[in-house]
Design an enzyme around this catalytic site. Structure first.
Site, PDB file in Angstrom:
ATOM      1  N   GLY A  55       0.891  -0.936   0.140  1.00 53.58           N
ATOM      2  CA  GLY A  55       0.017  -0.025   0.017  1.00 53.58           C
ATOM      3  C   GLY A  55       1.046   1.561  -0.050  1.00 53.58           C
ATOM      4  O   GLY A  55       2.000   1.090   0.729  1.00 53.58           O
ATOM      5  N   GLY A  90       6.534  -2.660   3.216  1.00 48.85           N
ATOM      6  CA  GLY A  90       6.425  -3.418   4.169  1.00 48.85           C
ATOM      7  C   GLY A  90       6.666  -4.101   3.890  1.00 48.85           C
ATOM      8  O   GLY A  90       6.932  -5.250   3.963  1.00 48.85           O
ATOM      9  N   THR A  94       4.771   1.686   6.242  1.00 50.04           N
ATOM     10  CA  THR A  94       3.501   1.535   5.832  1.00 50.04           C
ATOM     11  C   THR A  94       3.306   2.462   7.298  1.00 50.04           C
ATOM     12  O   THR A  94       3.610   3.071   7.622  1.00 50.04           O
ATOM     13  CB  THR A  94       3.917   0.621   6.624  1.00 50.04           C
ATOM     14  OG1 THR A  94       2.644   0.280   7.634  1.00 50.04           O
ATOM     15  CG2 THR A  94       4.779   0.070   7.775  1.00 50.04           C
ATOM     16  N   ASP A 147       0.975   1.692   9.122  1.00 51.11           N
ATOM     17  CA  ASP A 147       0.966   1.262  10.453  1.00 51.11           C
ATOM     18  C   ASP A 147       1.646   0.755  10.794  1.00 51.11           C
ATOM     19  O   ASP A 147       1.193   0.385  12.959  1.00 51.11           O
ATOM     20  CB  ASP A 147       0.670  -0.429   9.774  1.00 51.11           C
ATOM     21  CG  ASP A 147      -1.087  -0.674   8.452  1.00 51.11           C
ATOM     22  OD1 ASP A 147      -1.233   0.398   8.295  1.00 51.11           O
ATOM     23  OD2 ASP A 147      -0.769  -1.646   7.970  1.00 51.11           O
ATOM     24  N   GLU A 182      -8.622  -0.747  12.880  1.00 52.67           N
ATOM     25  CA  GLU A 182      -9.456  -1.895  12.081  1.00 52.67           C
ATOM     26  C   GLU A 182      -9.524  -2.555  12.570  1.00 52.67           C
ATOM     27  O   GLU A 182     -10.614  -4.306  12.226  1.00 52.67           O
ATOM     28  CB  GLU A 182      -9.176  -1.367  10.309  1.00 52.67           C
ATOM     29  CG  GLU A 182      -8.099  -1.805  10.372  1.00 52.67           C
ATOM     30  CD  GLU A 182      -7.719  -2.015   8.917  1.00 52.67           C
ATOM     31  OE1 GLU A 182      -8.187  -1.404   7.944  1.00 52.67           O
ATOM     32  OE2 GLU A 182      -5.967  -1.637   8.380  1.00 52.67           O
ATOM     33  N   ARG A 199     -22.596   6.741  16.217  1.00 50.53           N
ATOM     34  CA  ARG A 199     -22.296   7.539  14.753  1.00 50.53           C
ATOM     35  C   ARG A 199     -20.892   5.673  14.274  1.00 50.53           C
ATOM     36  O   ARG A 199     -20.164   6.871  15.077  1.00 50.53           O
ATOM     37  CB  ARG A 199     -22.180   8.136  14.256  1.00 50.53           C
ATOM     38  CG  ARG A 199     -23.426   9.137  14.413  1.00 50.53           C
ATOM     39  CD  ARG A 199     -24.478   9.360  12.746  1.00 50.53           C
ATOM     40  NE  ARG A 199     -25.509   9.809  12.695  1.00 50.53           N
ATOM     41  CZ  ARG A 199     -27.646   9.044  13.813  1.00 50.53           C
ATOM     42  NH1 ARG A 199     -26.796   8.229  14.223  1.00 50.53           N
ATOM     43  NH2 ARG A 199     -28.082   9.845  13.241  1.00 50.53           N
TER      44      ARG A 199
END
Ligand code: F6P
Length: 370
Positions: A15, A124, A147, A149, A244, A287
């Site tokens: 990514g 990554g 990355t 992350d 996530e 929400r």
């Protein structure tokens, strides 16, 4: 002393992350300083493995002109992919089935034919695992950790992470007022795969009231109790950061798509799930907001830009010093080299004794287990 290098190639895989262009620029400039020619492989290794996709060449010469003014730009001028692993290349067979085929020999063959002496792989975990395999097969390779992350081992941080956290923090800052105006619970889902770095750092920087990360399975009832308690104390809104990859106690990852040939599983959906549970448990309106790929876009922060420039120059320096099979890493405050075999296939999770995690607990943030 140069290990007789004249031509190098660079590839960006996985990514994208803000800072990739700064690495490319730094590599090209540092190579040019040494009189080396630099080539860029398009979209991971696809430029070599799928040449028909690139009518103007899947491997391009990178000169100072090509990298002028790109250091502050997001994305990568080479393109990237997170499903082009040459060791398991998804290939359609004559009978129409798709099978994973090892195409690493084609990479070696191409680079030899092009007289390319060494490769810099920026990516990554997946890309660095490929880099390690290519090195073991005899190629001169240096890896650069990238990355958003921040889940790569043996480096203090990866470039892209600071930009992701900075932007996520700005977003959460904006959510406080709307959450408060409507007396709502806002659950903010951020990327990070199976590690909670982005959620944890953003949650603390942006004054979230709860943070859930994969490293600590959460009990929604504990978060609901914290929210009820805030209500009793006159604080009628709450912000929850959800990585996530977070999972409820005894539960599973929320998935957008399962793994399939050449594709890893795609995480996502935990924000919605948690918002729904919290609304049910507290009776308050909830929400969810998914920040998703917004965290991968935009200009790198100065910190990421500098790290990327340092990594790019260090990768060229490492090759010049005769190194191979290593990754450049940030061992704060210096850049050092670590063996790719110590990095490949290893994930850096948030350690349970992390002082950042402890900071969260000390200032009263609910981590889903307290
Ligand atoms: O590894 C970077 C990352 O952004 C993860 O945080 C996320 O799970 C994944 O990539 C998303 O990938 P894609 O580009 O396939 O949506």
């Amino acid at each position: 002393m140069s290990a007789s290098i004249k031509r190098i190639a660079i590839s960006t895989g996985g990514g994208d992350a803000p800072g990739l262009n700064a690495v490319i620029r730094s590599v090209v400039l540092a190579a040019e300083q040494r009189g080396w020619a630099c080539f860029g492989i398009r979209e991971g290794f696809n430029g070599i493995l799928l040449p028909e996709r690139y009518p103007h060449n899947g491997v391009v010469r990178l000169t100072i002109d090509q990298v002028r003014g790109i250091g502050h730009l997001g994305g990568t001028i080479l393109g990237t992919t997170n499903h082009g692993n040459p060791l398991k290349f998804a290939t359609t067979m004559p009978d129409g089935s798709v099978q994973e085929v090892d195409r690493s020999a084609d990479i070696h063959h191409y680079l030899k034919q092009m007289d390319i002496d060494a490769l810099i792989c920026v990516g990554g975990d997946g890309t660095l695992t490929i880099a390690h395999a290519l090195h073991q097969q005899g190629l001169r390779v240096v890896g650069v950790p990238k990355t958003i992350d921040n889940d790569l081992d043996k480096t203090f941080t990866t470039f892209g992470f600071d930009t992701a956290v900075s932007f996520a923090t700005e977003c959460v800052d904006r959510l406080h007022s709307t959450a408060e105006s409507h007396q709502r619970i806002m659950v903010v889902e951020v990327m990070g795969r199976y590690a909670g770095w982005i959620a944890l750092h953003t949650g603390i920087a942006a004054n979230a009231h709860a943070i859930v990360i994969p490293e600590i399975p959460y009990d929604a009832e504990k978060i609901a109790a914290m929210i009820r308690n805030r209500d009793i104390n006159g604080r009628h809104y709450s912000i929850v950061l959800a990585a996530e990859g977070a999972t409820p106690l005894g539960g599973q990852h929320a998935l957008q798509a399962s793994a399939s040939s050449g594709y890893v599983e795609r995480l996502g959906g935990i924000g919605d799930q948690l918002a729904h549970d919290l609304q049910r448990l507290t009776g308050k309106e909830a929400r969810s907001v998914v920040l998703g790929h917004l965290l991968r876009g935009g200009s790198p922060t100065a910190f990421d830009r500098l790290s990327a420039m340092r990594f790019g120059a260090a990768a060229v320096r490492a090759l010049d010093e005769g190194h191979s099979g290593i990754m450049v890493a940030l061992a704060f405050p210096n850049v050092n080299y670590v063996a790719l075999e110590e990095v490949a296939g290893r994930m850096k999770a948030v350690p349970m004794d992390s002082d950042t995690l402890q900071t969260g607990r000390d200032i009263g943030i609910c981590l889903g287990d307290n």
